[in-house]
Design a protein around this motif. Structure first.
Motif, mmCIF file in Angstrom:
data_model
loop_
_atom_site.group_PDB
_atom_site.id
_atom_site.type_symbol
_atom_site.label_atom_id
_atom_site.label_comp_id
_atom_site.label_asym_id
_atom_site.label_seq_id
_atom_site.Cartn_x
_atom_site.Cartn_y
_atom_site.Cartn_z
ATOM 1 N N SER A 144 0.846 -1.193 0.000
ATOM 2 C CA SER A 144 0.000 0.000 0.000
ATOM 3 C C SER A 144 0.883 1.244 0.000
ATOM 4 C CB SER A 144 -0.923 0.001 1.220
ATOM 5 O OG SER A 144 -0.160 0.031 2.422
ATOM 6 N N GLU A 145 0.244 2.408 -0.019
ATOM 7 C CA GLU A 145 0.940 3.699 0.025
ATOM 8 C C GLU A 145 2.049 3.778 -1.019
ATOM 9 O OE1 GLU A 145 2.164 4.659 3.974
ATOM 10 O OE2 GLU A 145 0.303 3.923 4.872
ATOM 11 N N ILE A 146 1.703 3.389 -2.237
ATOM 12 C CA ILE A 146 2.684 3.325 -3.322
ATOM 13 C C ILE A 146 2.943 4.729 -3.871
ATOM 14 C CG2 ILE A 146 3.165 2.358 -5.603
ATOM 15 C CD1 ILE A 146 1.168 0.081 -4.822
ATOM 16 N N THR A 147 4.208 5.087 -4.029
ATOM 17 C CA THR A 147 4.603 6.355 -4.638
ATOM 18 C C THR A 147 5.556 6.053 -5.804
ATOM 19 O OG1 THR A 147 6.597 6.758 -3.312
ATOM 20 C CG2 THR A 147 4.481 7.388 -2.342
ATOM 21 N N LEU A 148 6.263 7.093 -6.260
ATOM 22 C CA LEU A 148 7.245 6.897 -7.325
ATOM 23 C C LEU A 148 8.380 5.985 -6.897
ATOM 24 C CD1 LEU A 148 7.607 10.591 -8.538
ATOM 25 C CD2 LEU A 148 6.488 8.750 -9.787
ATOM 26 N N THR A 149 8.837 6.120 -5.643
ATOM 27 C CA THR A 149 10.054 5.426 -5.200
ATOM 28 C C THR A 149 9.903 4.688 -3.875
ATOM 29 O OG1 THR A 149 10.832 7.454 -4.114
ATOM 30 C CG2 THR A 149 11.533 7.087 -6.396
ATOM 31 N N THR A 150 8.727 4.694 -3.272
ATOM 32 C CA THR A 150 8.535 4.020 -1.982
ATOM 33 C C THR A 150 7.198 3.282 -1.962
ATOM 34 O OG1 THR A 150 7.448 5.934 -0.960
ATOM 35 C CG2 THR A 150 9.856 5.807 -0.795
ATOM 36 N N ALA A 151 7.047 2.422 -0.971
ATOM 37 C CA ALA A 151 5.791 1.709 -0.745
ATOM 38 C C ALA A 151 5.822 1.140 0.673
ATOM 39 C CB ALA A 151 5.596 0.594 -1.760
ATOM 40 N N SER A 152 4.651 0.758 1.170
ATOM 41 C CA SER A 152 4.531 0.179 2.506
ATOM 42 C C SER A 152 4.108 -1.280 2.393
ATOM 43 C CB SER A 152 3.507 0.959 3.335
ATOM 44 O OG SER A 152 3.352 0.384 4.622
ATOM 45 N N GLY A 153 4.768 -2.144 3.173
ATOM 46 C CA GLY A 153 4.431 -3.565 3.175
ATOM 47 C C GLY A 153 4.541 -4.128 4.574
ATOM 48 N N GLY A 154 4.900 -5.406 4.667
ATOM 49 C CA GLY A 154 5.034 -6.050 5.968
ATOM 50 C C GLY A 154 4.621 -7.504 5.904
ATOM 51 N N GLY A 155 4.317 -8.076 7.075
ATOM 52 C CA GLY A 155 3.922 -9.472 7.130
ATOM 53 C C GLY A 155 3.385 -9.850 8.487
ATOM 54 N N THR A 156 2.966 -11.118 8.608
ATOM 55 C CA THR A 156 2.478 -11.672 9.868
ATOM 56 C C THR A 156 3.122 -13.039 10.083
ATOM 57 O OG1 THR A 156 0.343 -10.547 9.661
ATOM 58 C CG2 THR A 156 0.477 -12.394 11.206
ATOM 59 N N ILE A 157 3.831 -13.208 11.201
ATOM 60 C CA ILE A 157 4.472 -14.482 11.525
ATOM 61 C C ILE A 157 3.545 -15.236 12.474
ATOM 62 C CG2 ILE A 157 6.494 -15.604 12.525
ATOM 63 C CD1 ILE A 157 8.042 -13.017 11.898
ATOM 64 N N SER A 158 2.984 -16.329 12.003
ATOM 65 C CA SER A 158 2.033 -17.097 12.807
ATOM 66 C C SER A 158 2.703 -18.184 13.640
ATOM 67 C CB SER A 158 0.975 -17.737 11.898
ATOM 68 O OG SER A 158 1.591 -18.542 10.896
ATOM 69 N N SER A 159 3.929 -18.595 13.278
ATOM 70 C CA SER A 159 4.649 -19.609 14.060
ATOM 71 C C SER A 159 6.138 -19.353 13.956
ATOM 72 C CB SER A 159 4.337 -21.019 13.546
ATOM 73 O OG SER A 159 5.179 -21.982 14.164
ATOM 74 N N ASP A 160 6.837 -19.461 15.107
ATOM 75 C CA ASP A 160 8.296 -19.274 15.091
ATOM 76 C C ASP A 160 9.040 -20.567 14.805
ATOM 77 O OD1 ASP A 160 8.061 -20.713 17.429
ATOM 78 O OD2 ASP A 160 8.740 -19.087 18.743
ATOM 79 N N GLY A 161 8.311 -21.677 14.598
ATOM 80 C CA GLY A 161 8.952 -22.962 14.286
ATOM 81 C C GLY A 161 9.622 -23.624 15.462
ATOM 82 N N GLY A 162 9.371 -23.122 16.663
ATOM 83 C CA GLY A 162 9.961 -23.723 17.842
ATOM 84 C C GLY A 162 11.286 -23.105 18.245
ATOM 85 N N ALA A 163 11.647 -21.982 17.622
ATOM 86 C CA ALA A 163 12.891 -21.275 17.985
ATOM 87 C C ALA A 163 12.649 -19.781 17.792
ATOM 88 C CB ALA A 163 14.054 -21.753 17.125
ATOM 89 N N PRO A 164 13.286 -18.939 18.589
ATOM 90 C CA PRO A 164 13.026 -17.497 18.512
ATOM 91 C C PRO A 164 13.318 -16.915 17.135
ATOM 92 C CG PRO A 164 14.267 -18.053 20.496
ATOM 93 C CD PRO A 164 14.252 -19.283 19.651
ATOM 94 N N ILE A 165 12.449 -16.013 16.712
ATOM 95 C CA ILE A 165 12.669 -15.280 15.467
ATOM 96 C C ILE A 165 13.702 -14.190 15.742
ATOM 97 C CG2 ILE A 165 11.618 -13.814 13.704
ATOM 98 C CD1 ILE A 165 10.620 -16.657 13.609
ATOM 99 N N THR A 166 14.807 -14.243 15.031
ATOM 100 C CA THR A 166 15.896 -13.286 15.275
ATOM 101 C C THR A 166 15.907 -12.137 14.265
ATOM 102 O OG1 THR A 166 17.373 -14.705 13.969
ATOM 103 C CG2 THR A 166 17.343 -15.019 16.363
ATOM 104 N N ALA A 167 15.226 -12.304 13.159
ATOM 105 C CA ALA A 167 15.153 -11.236 12.157
ATOM 106 C C ALA A 167 13.896 -11.429 11.322
ATOM 107 C CB ALA A 167 16.393 -11.226 11.262
ATOM 108 N N ARG A 168 13.308 -10.310 10.920
ATOM 109 C CA ARG A 168 12.118 -10.374 10.076
ATOM 110 C C ARG A 168 12.041 -9.091 9.253
ATOM 111 N NH1 ARG A 168 7.344 -9.417 14.662
ATOM 112 N NH2 ARG A 168 7.750 -7.182 14.975
ATOM 113 N N GLY A 169 11.290 -9.146 8.168
ATOM 114 C CA GLY A 169 11.138 -7.985 7.309
ATOM 115 C C GLY A 169 10.583 -8.402 5.970
ATOM 116 N N VAL A 170 10.821 -7.575 4.955
ATOM 117 C CA VAL A 170 10.421 -7.922 3.599
ATOM 118 C C VAL A 170 11.629 -7.765 2.684
ATOM 119 C CG1 VAL A 170 8.016 -7.234 3.924
ATOM 120 C CG2 VAL A 170 9.665 -5.571 3.023
#
Length: 250
Positions: free
Chosen positions: A39-65
């Motif tokens: 969303s919020e798309i411009t000439l050179t930027t935009a907004s995104g993200g995500g949802t982590i529903s499970s860490d797989g049994g170990a802590p999530i150390t990094a996330r992003g897009v």
């Protein structure tokens, strides 16, 4: 004998407890996540993200897009780092080029590795161009005024900050000539032309200005013709016959 059975039973339970307590845990698996619609798309930027529903049994150390002009982007492509842990997160994509198709995936990393969400795509906005505008016919012409206007069909990808009409005795009027200022934005507008001379051809164009520059509509022309003077003879009391000239307004 009874005492021996009780002893053997105790030993058996002890062994079971000890062997059960020493059993290794299942190894962690890759995280499970989804990618947010862009969303919020411009000439050179935009907004995104995500949802982590499970860490797989170990802590999530990094996330992003991560994103690319190619499908299936990975973290070796341009990417964000947006904290740690599960749940929702928001990312800002930057350094994009205009009018380009981009592919995006959310990612999450734990000790088992990095996994990716579903892929989404979007197109950045194109570079702005001149506004597109049309000129209305000239109407309600009087001795010194007339009505005109125009319609800003497209802002060219940048906000229209000024619009109106310009007129001149030259065939290509610009905003450096006589002009009106009739608001901002797209859509229709009306304008008043003033200060006209009789028997003089005028040329009119609608205009609209954005950050790129000024776009013009088609040129229309008009002329206010003053009727020829009419000679007539009238009888004026106490005077001889006198000739009088006058003009006859419409």
């Amino acid at each position: 004998m009874k005492t021996q059975w009780i002893f053997l039973l105790a030993v058996t339970w002890t062994v079971l407890i000890l062997t059960g307590g020493c059993r290794k845990k299942d190894p962690p698996t890759l995280p499970v996540l989804t990618t947010t619609v862009i969303s919020e798309i411009t000439l050179t930027t935009a907004s995104g993200g995500g949802t982590i529903s499970s860490d797989g049994g170990a802590p999530i150390t990094a996330r992003g897009v991560c994103w690319s002009i190619h499908k299936n982007p990975v973290i070796s492509d341009p990417h964000t780092v947006d904290g740690a842990g599960t749940g929702k997160f928001t990312s800002m994509l930057t350094g994009l080029t205009p009018d380009t198709t981009w592919f995006v995936r959310a990612y999450a990393t734990n000790s088992a590795g990095t996994s990716y969400g579903n892929e989404v795509e979007f197109i950045t906005l194109p570079n702005p161009v001149f506004p597109t505008v049309t000129t209305n016919p000239v109407m309600d012409i009087t001795l010194t005024t007339a009505l005109c206007g125009g319609n800003v069909i497209s802002d060219g990808g940048a906000a229209v900050t000024s619009r109106g009409i310009c007129w001149s005795t030259g065939q290509t009027p610009t905003i450096l000539d006589h002009k009106t200022i009739d608001g901002t934005g797209t859509g229709s507008f009306s304008s008043s032309i003033t200060g006209l001379d009789a028997n003089t051809p005028y040329y009119v164009r609608a205009y609209a200005t954005n950050s790129v520059g000024t776009g013009y509509g088609d040129t229309v022309s008009f002329v206010r013709i003053l009727p020829d003077s009419i000679e007539y003879t009238a009888i004026i009391p106490e005077f001889a016959l006198t000739s009088v000239s006058y003009w006859d307004p419409p």
